[in-house]
Write an enzyme that holds these catalytic residues in place. Structure first.
Site, PDB file in Angstrom:
ATOM      1  N   ARG A 192       0.839  -1.204   0.000  1.00  0.00           N
ATOM      2  CA  ARG A 192       0.000   0.000   0.000  1.00  0.00           C
ATOM      3  C   ARG A 192       0.872   1.253   0.000  1.00  0.00           C
ATOM      4  O   ARG A 192       2.043   1.224   0.378  1.00  0.00           O
ATOM      5  CB  ARG A 192      -0.921   0.011   1.227  1.00  0.00           C
ATOM      6  CG  ARG A 192      -1.905  -1.160   1.275  1.00  0.00           C
ATOM      7  CD  ARG A 192      -2.725  -1.142   2.552  1.00  0.00           C
ATOM      8  NE  ARG A 192      -3.647  -2.262   2.629  1.00  0.00           N
ATOM      9  CZ  ARG A 192      -3.340  -3.473   3.089  1.00  0.00           C
ATOM     10  NH1 ARG A 192      -2.100  -3.704   3.531  1.00  0.00           N
ATOM     11  NH2 ARG A 192      -4.240  -4.441   3.129  1.00  0.00           N
TER      12      ARG A 192
ATOM     13  N   LYS B 198      -2.037  -1.189   7.893  1.00  0.00           N
ATOM     14  CA  LYS B 198      -3.479  -1.436   8.012  1.00  0.00           C
ATOM     15  C   LYS B 198      -3.799  -2.683   8.822  1.00  0.00           C
ATOM     16  O   LYS B 198      -4.705  -2.685   9.656  1.00  0.00           O
ATOM     17  CB  LYS B 198      -4.110  -1.559   6.625  1.00  0.00           C
ATOM     18  CG  LYS B 198      -5.621  -1.737   6.667  1.00  0.00           C
ATOM     19  CD  LYS B 198      -6.213  -1.754   5.268  1.00  0.00           C
ATOM     20  CE  LYS B 198      -7.733  -1.916   5.337  1.00  0.00           C
ATOM     21  NZ  LYS B 198      -8.335  -1.934   3.969  1.00  0.00           N
TER      22      LYS B 198
ATOM     23  N   HIS C 270      -2.982   3.062  -5.318  1.00  0.00           N
ATOM     24  CA  HIS C 270      -3.397   1.766  -4.767  1.00  0.00           C
ATOM     25  C   HIS C 270      -3.585   0.714  -5.862  1.00  0.00           C
ATOM     26  O   HIS C 270      -3.464  -0.487  -5.604  1.00  0.00           O
ATOM     27  CB  HIS C 270      -4.697   1.935  -3.975  1.00  0.00           C
ATOM     28  CG  HIS C 270      -5.053   0.734  -3.159  1.00  0.00           C
ATOM     29  ND1 HIS C 270      -4.434   0.436  -1.957  1.00  0.00           N
ATOM     30  CD2 HIS C 270      -5.956  -0.263  -3.362  1.00  0.00           C
ATOM     31  CE1 HIS C 270      -4.943  -0.667  -1.456  1.00  0.00           C
ATOM     32  NE2 HIS C 270      -5.871  -1.116  -2.290  1.00  0.00           N
TER      33      HIS C 270
END
Length: 367
Positions: free
Chosen positions: A216, A239, A323
């Site tokens: 990411r 994340k 992304h």
């Protein structure tokens, strides 16, 4: 209402008061009949006390607790509100050791639920209330947000049931909104055009690291030279906290690059801890300082638009973002025989399959 005729055994009693003798033990009991509802109330064996309560009930002139209060409908105690439970739930959620991004998203979603259900007793929230709330968001064109809030709301009630605040989960019977991903996929041809068009060394390295590692934006930006040891690049995903050791010998033949070479090219005359850094002082940023996320996002978008125009590609209203290199990486590594699930840090193959879906942007070769 006129009371019914008195039988001989009740002549000495006030209206609506009756006596009854138990034939088994000979004990006399007194009963009061509400002249409005017809309900019967037992007053025990004490005649004098029964007469006093009956008189008070007939004329309602006694303030202390008596038959009048006993005849009244019971007052339901107000239950705890959804807002009160959300405060408890927030503490449970905070204990899950989540990323800063996830916590920030939680706060905004929590506020939406607070506005919709905060004032309602949690036990009184029905499936219809939840469905109306979610459908309203879907009709606003925010199907994905509706789906996310449904998932969160379902967990809120699951935890509330476990804590004894309510007995049923009104979200279970609702249906999740159908979502259609609008963002365009990034093609290899456009990536190559962007790589050639990139006018800053750190931007080229960002493209290479993003495609080789499939990580990411936040994780690519956070990569440091110290993370490269024992022949592996160590990544702790922001994340999910997944801990990855990516071999620096990893190579993508589609772009003719390997990770070890790219990391080496990140080094320049400026001393820096970060793979992606400013090579000279600019604005308020000193040479060697890491690239900010906003800077990376803007630079990628500007580069994408220039490259697309150069090769004659028309972008949609939702063009690919940084992304989307994660999806392109999954497709390229899979095509070269590698399993992208571990590289992307996914717990399930189903999630990886979503990233491998080109959404119709690539040709399908038929032998």
């Amino acid at each position: 209402m006129v009371p019914r005729p008195r039988n001989q055994g009740s002549k000495d009693l006030p209206p609506n008061l009756y006596r009854k003798t138990d034939r088994r033990n000979g004990v006399t009991y007194y009963t009061y009949r509400d002249p409005v509802t017809g309900r019967m109330f037992g007053l025990g064996k004490d005649k004098d006390a029964a007469i006093r309560e009956a008189v008070a009930a007939n004329y309602a002139d006694v303030l202390k607790p008596n038959l009048v209060s006993r005849m009244a409908e019971p007052v339901r105690e107000k239950g705890k509100t959804f807002s009160e439970w959300l405060s408890e739930y927030e503490a449970l959620y905070a204990a899950k050791d989540l990323s800063i991004h996830t916590v920030r998203s939680f706060k905004s979603r929590k506020q939406r639920l607070e506005d919709a259900f905060g004032h309602i007793e949690i036990k009184l929230i029905r499936t219809m209330d939840v469905a109306t709330f979610l459908n309203g968001i879907t009709k606003e064109g925010k199907a994905h947000m509706s789906k996310v809030l449904r998932s969160m709301l379902r967990d809120v009630f699951t935890e509330a049931i476990a804590a004894g605040w309510c007995d049923l989960n009104p979200v279970d019977a609702t249906k999740a909104a159908r979502t259609k991903v609008k963002r365009e996929r990034l093609s290899l041809a456009l990536w190559k055009a962007m790589h050639e068009e990139a006018d800053r060394p750190w931007l080229q390295r960002a493209l290479e690291l993003g495609l080789l590692t499939g990580q990411r934006r936040e994780d690519v930006r956070s990569m440091k030279f110290a993370d490269d040891n024992d022949g592996h690049l160590h990544v702790i995903q922001s994340k999910t906290n997944a801990r990855l050791r990516i071999s620096t010998s990893l190579r993508l033949e589609a772009i003719g690059l390997d990770l070890k070479t790219v990391i080496k090219q990140c080094r320049d005359r400026v001393l820096s801890k970060h793979l992606l850094h400013h090579s000279r002082s600019i604005g308020g940023m000193k040479a060697g300082a890491p690239i900010k996320l906003d800077t990376l996002t803007r630079a990628f978008a500007e580069l994408r638009d220039r490259a697309a125009a150069k090769i004659g590609v028309t972008l949609s209203d939702n063009p690919p973002t940084f992304h989307e290199m994660r999806s392109l990486a999954a497709r390229l590594h899979a095509a070269e025989g590698r399993d992208p699930q571990k590289l992307l840090g996914h717990r399930s193959a189903a999630m990886t399959d979503i990233y491998k879906d080109s959404r119709g942007t690539e040709w399908i070769d038929v032998a």
